[in-house]
Write a protein that holds these residues in place. Structure first.
Motif, PDB file in Angstrom:
ATOM      1  N   ASP A 181       0.828  -1.212   0.000  1.00  0.00           N
ATOM      2  CA  ASP A 181       0.000   0.000   0.000  1.00  0.00           C
ATOM      3  C   ASP A 181       0.861   1.260   0.000  1.00  0.00           C
ATOM      4  OD1 ASP A 181      -2.055  -1.760   0.117  1.00  0.00           O
ATOM      5  OD2 ASP A 181      -2.940  -0.994   1.952  1.00  0.00           O
ATOM      6  N   LEU A 182       1.910   1.252   0.791  1.00  0.00           N
ATOM      7  CA  LEU A 182       2.806   2.404   0.860  1.00  0.00           C
ATOM      8  C   LEU A 182       3.479   2.663  -0.491  1.00  0.00           C
ATOM      9  CD1 LEU A 182       3.957   4.523   2.813  1.00  0.00           C
ATOM     10  CD2 LEU A 182       5.800   2.915   3.316  1.00  0.00           C
ATOM     11  N   VAL A 183       3.890   1.596  -1.143  1.00  0.00           N
ATOM     12  CA  VAL A 183       4.500   1.737  -2.470  1.00  0.00           C
ATOM     13  C   VAL A 183       3.496   2.339  -3.451  1.00  0.00           C
ATOM     14  CG1 VAL A 183       5.369   0.446  -4.463  1.00  0.00           C
ATOM     15  CG2 VAL A 183       6.230  -0.065  -2.180  1.00  0.00           C
ATOM     16  N   TRP A 184       2.232   1.912  -3.367  1.00  0.00           N
ATOM     17  CA  TRP A 184       1.229   2.460  -4.277  1.00  0.00           C
ATOM     18  C   TRP A 184       1.071   3.966  -4.073  1.00  0.00           C
ATOM     19  CZ3 TRP A 184      -0.715   2.000  -8.758  1.00  0.00           C
ATOM     20  CH2 TRP A 184      -1.797   2.806  -9.124  1.00  0.00           C
ATOM     21  N   LEU A 185       1.134   4.439  -2.846  1.00  0.00           N
ATOM     22  CA  LEU A 185       1.020   5.879  -2.612  1.00  0.00           C
ATOM     23  C   LEU A 185       2.145   6.627  -3.328  1.00  0.00           C
ATOM     24  CD1 LEU A 185      -0.016   6.038   1.153  1.00  0.00           C
ATOM     25  CD2 LEU A 185      -1.454   6.390  -0.868  1.00  0.00           C
ATOM     26  N   ALA A 186       3.355   6.080  -3.307  1.00  0.00           N
ATOM     27  CA  ALA A 186       4.476   6.705  -4.021  1.00  0.00           C
ATOM     28  C   ALA A 186       4.242   6.673  -5.529  1.00  0.00           C
ATOM     29  CB  ALA A 186       5.785   6.003  -3.666  1.00  0.00           C
TER      30      ALA A 186
END
Length: 198
Positions: A181-186
């Motif tokens: 999920d964190l990677v998707w935000l980036a």
């Protein structure tokens, strides 16, 4: 050998996540994968600095990506909630949270594929197309892996393999999911927001 002893020795679950080899293995995997995405995003920014906005094949819209982002973030909340249920021995909460994560992750993948089909450019049409499809494609593969992890721990939950003491596998799957999920935000910020900035 009693049923309890069999479960204690042979099932793929541990007790405390941060003390298990699986936890440290997952942390190592996450660091490696974070490096992969850092390189992919660096390539995007490198080309953007070199060629400016003309490099972008199509001005991105957030019609699908913004709701998809909300879906993925909501899935992370449900997985966190399910993990908390596991640590408190609440099997219903645990199973519901994990199942919701699986469903929402699957919906994310379906919407991402729909968005891909609507693009006017392809993987081979330009360096921008390559950057977009490779980065979002690698992310989608990670989402699919995360869905499979969550599905496995959900199935084990239904079989009663976890309790308030033995639930490391859920925490390990959850930390991977939060990483995805964190990677998707980036990625969302990079591909969908920065082209609209000055």
């Amino acid at each position: 050998m009693s049923e309890a002893a069999f479960r204690e020795r042979n099932l793929p679950v541990g007790s405390i996540a941060h003390k298990s080899f699986g936890w440290w293995g997952m942390m190592t995997l996450i660091m490696t994968e974070a490096s992969l995405f850092a390189y992919l995003l660096f390539a995007y920014y490198y080309f953007m600095v070199q060629y400016g906005r003309e490099w972008i094949s199509e001005t991105p819209t957030v019609n699908l990506s913004l709701p998809n982002t909300a879906i993925l973030l909501l899935s992370s909340v449900f997985v966190w909630w399910g993990e908390k249920g596991a640590k408190k021995g609440r099997q219903g909460q645990q199973a519901s949270g994990l199942a919701s994560g699986v469903v929402l992750g699957t919906i994310f993948i379906a919407i991402q594929v729909l968005e891909w089909r609507q693009k006017a450019f392809t993987l081979a049409s330009s360096s921008y197309g390559s950057s977009f499809f490779v980065t979002t494609g690698f992310h989608m593969a990670h989402v699919a892996a995360g869905v499979l992890m969550l599905a496995a721990v959900f199935a084990w939950s239904l079989l009663g393999y976890f309790d308030a003491r033995r639930n490391a596998a859920i925490s390990i799957a959850a930390v991977y999911w939060h990483f995805v999920d964190l990677v998707w935000l980036a990625i969302f910020f990079t591909f969908y927001i920065t082209p609209h900035m000055g």
